[in-house]
Design an enzyme around this catalytic site. Structure first.
Site, PDB file in Angstrom:
ATOM      1  N   GLY A 113       0.693  -1.135  -0.044  1.00  0.00           N
ATOM      2  CA  GLY A 113       0.010   0.040   0.102  1.00  0.00           C
ATOM      3  C   GLY A 113       0.815   1.085  -0.123  1.00  0.00           C
ATOM      4  CG  HIS A 169       0.908   6.614   5.844  1.00  0.00           C
ATOM      5  ND1 HIS A 169       2.084   6.875   6.289  1.00  0.00           N
ATOM      6  CD2 HIS A 169       0.954   5.176   5.530  1.00  0.00           C
ATOM      7  CE1 HIS A 169       2.871   5.850   6.153  1.00  0.00           C
ATOM      8  NE2 HIS A 169       2.450   4.818   5.877  1.00  0.00           N
ATOM      9  CG  HIS A 171       0.335   0.599   7.380  1.00  0.00           C
ATOM     10  ND1 HIS A 171       1.301   0.179   8.096  1.00  0.00           N
ATOM     11  CD2 HIS A 171       0.638   1.579   6.497  1.00  0.00           C
ATOM     12  CE1 HIS A 171       2.198   0.817   7.683  1.00  0.00           C
ATOM     13  NE2 HIS A 171       2.093   1.571   6.728  1.00  0.00           N
ATOM     14  CD  GLU A 172      -0.756   2.416   3.040  1.00  0.00           C
ATOM     15  OE1 GLU A 172      -0.203   3.507   3.017  1.00  0.00           O
ATOM     16  OE2 GLU A 172      -0.025   1.327   3.020  1.00  0.00           O
ATOM     17  CB  CYS A 224       5.928   1.706   6.820  1.00  0.00           C
ATOM     18  SG  CYS A 224       5.479   3.335   6.093  1.00  0.00           S
ATOM     19  CG  LEU A 225       7.046   0.875   0.705  1.00  0.00           C
ATOM     20  CD1 LEU A 225       6.266   1.373  -0.655  1.00  0.00           C
ATOM     21  CD2 LEU A 225       7.898  -0.283   0.628  1.00  0.00           C
ATOM     22  CD  GLN A 232       3.439   5.812   2.452  1.00  0.00           C
ATOM     23  OE1 GLN A 232       2.666   5.076   2.236  1.00  0.00           O
ATOM     24  NE2 GLN A 232       4.658   5.153   2.956  1.00  0.00           N
TER      25      GLN A 232
END
Ligand code: NI
Length: 157
Positions: free
Chosen positions: A46, A134, A130-131, A88-89, A51
Site C-alpha cells: 500500500g 498515513h 495502515h494507509e 512501511c516503505l 508518502q
C-alpha cells in the site's frame, strides 16, 4: 506512469494531516498512477499520497492481488482484533507487531468521485487501516507493540 520518491521517517510531511481530495481530475489520476507504480517498484502492499509528499487523502493498496484506489477513505465500521507484524516503505526494514481491527468497512470514492464501500478482513483490513493512518500523520511505529525495540535500534520517530 512514473515512480516518485518515497519520503522517509523524519520528513515532516509524513506527520501532517492530509486534506480531502476535491478535484477528480487529471492531476489526481496522474498522482494515483504514479503511486501505483511507486508501490509496485518498492514491493509495497500500500501507499498513501503523503508518502510521496502530496498531502491529499488518497491511498492505493494491493492485497491478495486486488488493486484498489481509495480517495477520501473513512473507516465506518470495525470488528475484532488482530495482531501481525507490519512494515512501511517510509520506515525502512524494521517490522513490528501492531494491533488492528480484524474486519473493517471503509467508505471512499473512486478516481472519478463515485462513492463506494469496501469490507475487508485480516490483511486487507490491516493494510487499509495502515494507509488511512498515513493520511492523519500516523505511522505504524507509533502504535507498534515493539516500539521500544525500534527505538533501541536507533529508529527515528
Ligand atoms: Ni506505511
Amino acid at each position: 506512469m512514473a515512480t516518485r520518491k518515497v519520503l522517509l521517517v523524519g520528513d515532516e510531511s509524513l506527520r501532517k494531516k492530509s486534506k480531502p481530495v476535491k478535484d477528480f481530475d487529471e492531476e489526481l489520476w496522474q498522482l494515483l498512477d504514479d503511486m501505483k507504480s511507486t508501490m509496485y517498484a518498492n514491493d509495497g502492499m500500500g501507499l498513501a499520497a503523503p508518502q510521496v509528499g502530496i498531502l491529499r487523502r488518497a491511498i492505493v493498496i494491493d492485497v491478495n492481488n486486488m488493486f484498489v484506489e481509495l480517495i477520501n477513505p473513512e473507516i465506518i465500521k470495525q470488528e475484532g482484533k488482530d495482531v501481525e507484524k507490519e512494515g512501511c516503505l517510509s520506515v525502512g526494514s524494521f517490522r513490528g507487531r501492531v494491533e488492528r481491527p480484524y474486519k473493517i468497512t471503509v467508505k471512499a470514492q473512486d478516481r472519478f468521485g463515485y462513492p463506494f464501500t469496501l469490507t475487508g478482513e485480516k490483511w486487507l483490513a490491516r493494510c487499509i487501516c495502515h494507509e488511512v493512518d498515513h493520511l492523519d500523520g500516523v505511522l505504524f511505529i507509533d502504535k507498534c507493540l515493539d516500539k521500544q525495540q525500534y527505538i533501541k535500534q536507533g529508529g527515528r520517530i
